[in-house]
Design a protein around this motif. Sequence first.
Motif, PDB file in Angstrom:
ATOM      1  N   GLY A  48      -1.236  10.872   5.603  1.00  0.00           N
ATOM      2  CA  GLY A  48      -0.670  11.654   4.831  1.00  0.00           C
ATOM      3  C   GLY A  48       0.830  10.324   4.792  1.00  0.00           C
ATOM      4  O   GLY A  48       0.827  10.714   3.781  1.00  0.00           O
ATOM      5  N   ILE A  49       0.902  10.389   5.372  1.00  0.00           N
ATOM      6  CA  ILE A  49       2.773   9.617   5.630  1.00  0.00           C
ATOM      7  C   ILE A  49       2.454   8.247   4.080  1.00  0.00           C
ATOM      8  O   ILE A  49       3.530   8.423   3.479  1.00  0.00           O
ATOM      9  N   ARG A  50       1.547   7.616   4.502  1.00  0.00           N
ATOM     10  CA  ARG A  50       1.064   6.826   3.746  1.00  0.00           C
ATOM     11  C   ARG A  50       1.036   7.147   1.945  1.00  0.00           C
ATOM     12  O   ARG A  50       1.182   6.332   1.161  1.00  0.00           O
ATOM     13  N   ALA A  51       0.002   8.380   2.450  1.00  0.00           N
ATOM     14  CA  ALA A  51       0.246   8.800   0.879  1.00  0.00           C
ATOM     15  C   ALA A  51       1.366   9.091   0.375  1.00  0.00           C
ATOM     16  O   ALA A  51       1.825   8.893  -0.926  1.00  0.00           O
ATOM     17  N   THR A  52       1.654   9.952   0.816  1.00  0.00           N
ATOM     18  CA  THR A  52       3.392   9.811   0.639  1.00  0.00           C
ATOM     19  C   THR A  52       4.743   9.203   0.043  1.00  0.00           C
ATOM     20  O   THR A  52       4.757   8.998  -0.994  1.00  0.00           O
ATOM     21  N   ALA A  53       4.383   8.103   0.582  1.00  0.00           N
ATOM     22  CA  ALA A  53       4.978   7.118   0.618  1.00  0.00           C
ATOM     23  C   ALA A  53       4.508   5.977  -0.498  1.00  0.00           C
ATOM     24  O   ALA A  53       6.175   5.366  -1.445  1.00  0.00           O
ATOM     25  N   ALA A  54       3.609   6.011  -0.754  1.00  0.00           N
ATOM     26  CA  ALA A  54       3.400   5.389  -2.421  1.00  0.00           C
ATOM     27  C   ALA A  54       3.430   5.525  -3.131  1.00  0.00           C
ATOM     28  O   ALA A  54       3.615   4.945  -4.235  1.00  0.00           O
ATOM     29  N   GLY A  55       3.589   7.552  -3.268  1.00  0.00           N
ATOM     30  CA  GLY A  55       4.362   7.820  -4.417  1.00  0.00           C
ATOM     31  C   GLY A  55       5.525   7.719  -4.480  1.00  0.00           C
ATOM     32  O   GLY A  55       6.850   8.437  -6.212  1.00  0.00           O
ATOM     33  N   ILE A  56       6.991   7.678  -3.483  1.00  0.00           N
ATOM     34  CA  ILE A  56       7.924   7.401  -3.595  1.00  0.00           C
ATOM     35  C   ILE A  56       8.409   5.859  -3.662  1.00  0.00           C
ATOM     36  O   ILE A  56       9.280   5.796  -4.261  1.00  0.00           O
ATOM     37  N   VAL A  57       7.833   5.419  -2.743  1.00  0.00           N
ATOM     38  CA  VAL A  57       8.315   3.708  -2.197  1.00  0.00           C
ATOM     39  C   VAL A  57       6.646   2.785  -2.171  1.00  0.00           C
ATOM     40  O   VAL A  57       6.424   2.162  -1.753  1.00  0.00           O
ATOM     41  N   PRO A  58       7.043   2.287  -3.892  1.00  0.00           N
ATOM     42  CA  PRO A  58       5.186   1.468  -4.400  1.00  0.00           C
ATOM     43  C   PRO A  58       5.382   0.415  -3.326  1.00  0.00           C
ATOM     44  O   PRO A  58       6.198  -0.341  -3.677  1.00  0.00           O
ATOM     45  N   GLY A  59       4.011  -0.270  -2.608  1.00  0.00           N
ATOM     46  CA  GLY A  59       3.967  -1.424  -1.902  1.00  0.00           C
ATOM     47  C   GLY A  59       5.034  -1.580  -1.095  1.00  0.00           C
ATOM     48  O   GLY A  59       4.948  -2.337  -0.008  1.00  0.00           O
ATOM     49  N   ALA A  60       5.510   0.328  -0.278  1.00  0.00           N
ATOM     50  CA  ALA A  60       6.013  -0.299   1.154  1.00  0.00           C
ATOM     51  C   ALA A  60       4.516  -0.527   2.493  1.00  0.00           C
ATOM     52  O   ALA A  60       3.719  -0.438   2.289  1.00  0.00           O
ATOM     53  N   ARG A  61       5.243  -1.363   3.122  1.00  0.00           N
ATOM     54  CA  ARG A  61       4.486  -1.731   4.511  1.00  0.00           C
ATOM     55  C   ARG A  61       4.417  -0.874   5.587  1.00  0.00           C
ATOM     56  O   ARG A  61       5.622  -0.406   6.725  1.00  0.00           O
ATOM     57  N   PHE A  62       3.736  -0.800   5.907  1.00  0.00           N
ATOM     58  CA  PHE A  62       3.532   0.463   7.267  1.00  0.00           C
ATOM     59  C   PHE A  62       2.894   0.746   8.274  1.00  0.00           C
ATOM     60  O   PHE A  62       1.427  -0.873   8.213  1.00  0.00           O
ATOM     61  N   ARG A  63       3.505   0.580   9.560  1.00  0.00           N
ATOM     62  CA  ARG A  63       2.455  -0.368  11.134  1.00  0.00           C
ATOM     63  C   ARG A  63       2.893   0.883  12.067  1.00  0.00           C
ATOM     64  O   ARG A  63       3.707   1.197  11.493  1.00  0.00           O
ATOM     65  N   HIS A  65       2.922   2.377  16.051  1.00  0.00           N
ATOM     66  CA  HIS A  65       3.157   1.794  17.084  1.00  0.00           C
ATOM     67  C   HIS A  65       3.065   2.346  17.943  1.00  0.00           C
ATOM     68  O   HIS A  65       1.925   4.075  17.687  1.00  0.00           O
ATOM     69  N   LEU A  66       2.497   2.414  19.423  1.00  0.00           N
ATOM     70  CA  LEU A  66       2.742   3.432  19.993  1.00  0.00           C
ATOM     71  C   LEU A  66       3.448   4.534  20.487  1.00  0.00           C
ATOM     72  O   LEU A  66       4.140   4.138  19.516  1.00  0.00           O
ATOM     73  N   TYR A  67       2.825   5.546  21.041  1.00  0.00           N
ATOM     74  CA  TYR A  67       3.146   6.389  21.026  1.00  0.00           C
ATOM     75  C   TYR A  67       3.715   7.511  19.847  1.00  0.00           C
ATOM     76  O   TYR A  67       4.479   8.104  19.688  1.00  0.00           O
ATOM     77  N   ARG A  68       2.184   7.444  19.419  1.00  0.00           N
ATOM     78  CA  ARG A  68       2.306   8.039  17.882  1.00  0.00           C
ATOM     79  C   ARG A  68       3.637   7.372  17.055  1.00  0.00           C
ATOM     80  O   ARG A  68       4.251   8.565  15.395  1.00  0.00           O
ATOM     81  N   ARG A  69       4.195   6.432  16.874  1.00  0.00           N
ATOM     82  CA  ARG A  69       4.917   6.003  16.085  1.00  0.00           C
ATOM     83  C   ARG A  69       4.809   5.442  15.137  1.00  0.00           C
ATOM     84  O   ARG A  69       4.021   4.717  14.840  1.00  0.00           O
ATOM     85  N   TYR A  70       5.305   4.643  13.598  1.00  0.00           N
ATOM     86  CA  TYR A  70       5.051   3.903  13.217  1.00  0.00           C
ATOM     87  C   TYR A  70       6.222   3.682  12.524  1.00  0.00           C
ATOM     88  O   TYR A  70       7.525   3.882  12.519  1.00  0.00           O
ATOM     89  N   SER A  71       6.267   2.435  11.536  1.00  0.00           N
ATOM     90  CA  SER A  71       7.680   1.484  10.322  1.00  0.00           C
ATOM     91  C   SER A  71       6.964   1.438   9.633  1.00  0.00           C
ATOM     92  O   SER A  71       5.910   1.088   9.219  1.00  0.00           O
ATOM     93  N   MET A  72       8.107   1.850   8.504  1.00  0.00           N
ATOM     94  CA  MET A  72       7.786   1.300   6.755  1.00  0.00           C
ATOM     95  C   MET A  72       9.198   0.172   6.373  1.00  0.00           C
ATOM     96  O   MET A  72       9.873   0.329   7.186  1.00  0.00           O
ATOM     97  N   LEU A  73       8.459  -0.429   5.867  1.00  0.00           N
ATOM     98  CA  LEU A  73       9.559  -1.172   5.391  1.00  0.00           C
ATOM     99  C   LEU A  73       9.239  -1.398   3.569  1.00  0.00           C
ATOM    100  O   LEU A  73       7.935  -2.484   3.503  1.00  0.00           O
ATOM    101  N   TRP A  74      10.121  -1.348   2.631  1.00  0.00           N
ATOM    102  CA  TRP A  74      10.088  -1.519   1.972  1.00  0.00           C
ATOM    103  C   TRP A  74      11.289  -2.964   1.090  1.00  0.00           C
ATOM    104  O   TRP A  74      12.089  -2.457   1.428  1.00  0.00           O
ATOM    105  N   THR A  75      11.035  -3.333   0.026  1.00  0.00           N
ATOM    106  CA  THR A  75      11.375  -4.450  -0.774  1.00  0.00           C
ATOM    107  C   THR A  75      11.735  -3.661  -1.868  1.00  0.00           C
ATOM    108  O   THR A  75      10.786  -3.695  -2.360  1.00  0.00           O
ATOM    109  N   ALA A  76      12.365  -3.184  -2.697  1.00  0.00           N
ATOM    110  CA  ALA A  76      13.212  -3.207  -3.864  1.00  0.00           C
ATOM    111  C   ALA A  76      12.553  -4.528  -4.377  1.00  0.00           C
ATOM    112  O   ALA A  76      12.775  -5.617  -4.226  1.00  0.00           O
ATOM    113  N   PRO A  77      12.097  -4.257  -6.299  1.00  0.00           N
ATOM    114  CA  PRO A  77      11.380  -5.269  -7.149  1.00  0.00           C
ATOM    115  C   PRO A  77      12.461  -6.075  -6.935  1.00  0.00           C
ATOM    116  O   PRO A  77      13.368  -5.616  -8.240  1.00  0.00           O
ATOM    117  N   GLY A  78      12.204  -7.399  -6.964  1.00  0.00           N
ATOM    118  CA  GLY A  78      13.549  -8.523  -8.184  1.00  0.00           C
ATOM    119  C   GLY A  78      14.445  -8.252  -6.480  1.00  0.00           C
ATOM    120  O   GLY A  78      15.054  -9.259  -6.956  1.00  0.00           O
TER     121      GLY A  78
END
Length: 80
Positions: A48-63, A65-78
């Motif tokens: 659900g997080i990936r799907a929501t992020a795809a609509g807001i920040v396309p191309g964000a990298r999702f990773r 982690h342990l303990y139900r954690r995640y990180s996302m990194l997005w770089t603005a085009p250009g």
Amino acid sequence: MLGSAREEGARDRALSLASVPPNRARRLVRDDPRGTAPVADCSLSPRGIRATAAGIVPGARFRRHLYRRYSMLWTAPGTG
């Protein structure tokens, strides 16, 4: 962005189970009092997080982690 995700399915439960030993070891080593940081319930699964992020920040990298954690990194085009 850093956050916590709700467990969904066997893979998520397996990752949570795998985090138990390192979490207990960390508590033995670190003096980290519980309840000092604000925490919100996890309402979305990783999918659900990936799907929501795809609509807001396309191309964000999702990773995951342990303990139900995640990180996302997005770089603005250009910019990178």
